[in-house]
Design an enzyme around this catalytic site. Structure first.
Site, PDB file in Angstrom:
ATOM      1  CG  ASN A 134      -0.489  -0.187   2.516  1.00 38.19           C
ATOM      2  OD1 ASN A 134       0.567  -0.778   2.697  1.00 38.19           O
ATOM      3  ND2 ASN A 134      -1.200   0.316   3.504  1.00 38.19           N
ATOM      4  CD  GLU A 163      -5.291  -6.087  -1.419  1.00 40.75           C
ATOM      5  OE1 GLU A 163      -4.813  -4.937  -1.303  1.00 40.75           O
ATOM      6  OE2 GLU A 163      -5.980  -6.629  -0.536  1.00 40.75           O
ATOM      7  CB  CYS A 198     -10.919  -2.524   0.267  1.00 41.46           C
ATOM      8  SG  CYS A 198     -10.295  -1.945  -1.325  1.00 41.46           S
ATOM      9  CD  GLU A 203      -1.741   4.693   4.483  1.00 43.58           C
ATOM     10  OE1 GLU A 203      -1.272   5.529   5.278  1.00 43.58           O
ATOM     11  OE2 GLU A 203      -2.441   3.718   4.845  1.00 43.58           O
ATOM     12  CB  CYS A 252      -8.687  -4.630  -3.646  1.00 46.53           C
ATOM     13  SG  CYS A 252      -7.529  -3.243  -3.579  1.00 46.53           S
ATOM     14  CB  CYS A 280      -5.168  -1.450  -1.865  1.00 45.19           C
ATOM     15  SG  CYS A 280      -6.497  -0.702  -0.913  1.00 45.19           S
TER      16      CYS A 280
HETATM   17  N1  THU Z   1      -5.215  -1.787   2.549  1.00 42.65           N
HETATM   18  C1  THU Z   1      -4.620  -2.546   1.592  1.00 42.65           C
HETATM   19  O1  THU Z   1      -3.601  -2.165   1.024  1.00 42.65           O
HETATM   20  N2  THU Z   1      -5.164  -3.748   1.295  1.00 42.65           N
HETATM   21  C2  THU Z   1      -6.207  -4.320   1.970  1.00 42.65           C
HETATM   22  O2  THU Z   1      -6.568  -5.458   1.661  1.00 42.65           O
HETATM   23  C3  THU Z   1      -6.896  -3.560   3.011  1.00 42.65           C
HETATM   24  C4  THU Z   1      -6.437  -2.172   3.235  1.00 42.65           C
HETATM   25  C5  THU Z   1      -4.592  -0.514   2.920  1.00 42.65           C
HETATM   26  C6  THU Z   1      -5.269   0.749   2.477  1.00 42.65           C
HETATM   27  C7  THU Z   1      -4.719   1.748   3.477  1.00 42.65           C
HETATM   28  O3  THU Z   1      -3.447   2.198   3.049  1.00 42.65           O
HETATM   29  C8  THU Z   1      -4.521   0.928   4.741  1.00 42.65           C
HETATM   30  O4  THU Z   1      -4.511  -0.434   4.337  1.00 42.65           O
HETATM   31  C9  THU Z   1      -5.607   1.136   5.797  1.00 42.65           C
HETATM   32  O5  THU Z   1      -6.871   0.996   5.236  1.00 42.65           O
END
Ligand code: THU
Length: 138
Positions: A41, A54, A89, A43, A92, A52
Site C-alpha cells: 500500500n 493488491e 477492500c 498512502e 480491490c 492498496c
Molecule cells: N489496505 C490494503 O492495502 N489492502 C487491503 O486489503 C486492506 C487495506 C490498505 C489501504 C490503506 O493504506 C490501509 O490499508 C488502511 O486501510
C-alpha cells in the site's frame, strides 16, 4: 519461509508506505504462467489518493505480462496485521475479479505469515460483474 508467495507478500509489506494509517499491507500474486508479482500500500497526504497493496501487485502484473496467461491470477496472498484477517477492500475485490477466475485462491496471512483465511474469489465476491457481462453487446 518455504512458501514463495507468502514470502513475497511479507517482503512487500515491509516496503509499505503507510504513515497515516500505520497499517502496512503486502500482496503477492501468482499468474497462470507462473510469474509472481507483488505490491504494497502507498498512502498519500491527500488520503483518497492512496492505493492498496493488491492494486500495486495487479499494476506490476499488467506491466510485466507477455500474454493473456501472464495477466490471469491463479492465486493471491495478502499479508496484513489487525485483529481480523486483512481481506481485500471492495474496490480491490473488483480489481482482482477483472483478472481472476471463480476458483482463484485467496490466502490472507498475518504479519508473520500465518494463514488467517483461505477462500476463492467466488466466495469473496459472489454474483460479481466482470468482462463477460460486457461481451456480446451490440
Ligand atoms: N489496505 C490494503 O492495502 N489492502 C487491503 O486489503 C486492506 C487495506 C490498505 C489501504 C490503506 O493504506 C490501509 O490499508 C488502511 O486501510
Amino acid at each position: 519461509m518455504s512458501d514463495p508467495l507468502v514470502a513475497a507478500a511479507l517482503a512487500a509489506r515491509a516496503r509499505a508506505y503507510a504513515p497515516y494509517s500505520r497499517f502496512a499491507v503486502g500482496a503477492a500474486l501468482r499468474c497462470e504462467d507462473g510469474s509472481l508479482h507483488a505490491g504494497c500500500n502507498v498512502e498519500n497526504a491527500a488520503y483518497p489518493e492512496g492505493s492498496c497493496a493488491e492494486a500495486g501487485a495487479i499494476a506490476a502484473m499488467v506491466l510485466a505480462a507477455a500474454g493473456p496467461s501472464g495477466r490471469r491470477i491463479a492465486e493471491l496472498v495478502v499479508a496484513g496485521g489487525g485483529a481480523a484477517p486483512c481481506t481485500p477492500c471492495g474496490g480491490c475485490r473488483q480489481k482482482i475479479r477483472e483478472f481472476g477466475r471463480p476458483d482463484t485462491l485467496l490466502r490472507i496471512v498475518d504479519e508473520r505469515g500465518a494463514e488467517r483465511l483461505r477462500l476463492t474469489l467466488a466466495e469473496l465476491l459472489p454474483h460479481s460483474f466482470g468482462p463477460d457481462n460486457l461481451a456480446g453487446l451490440s
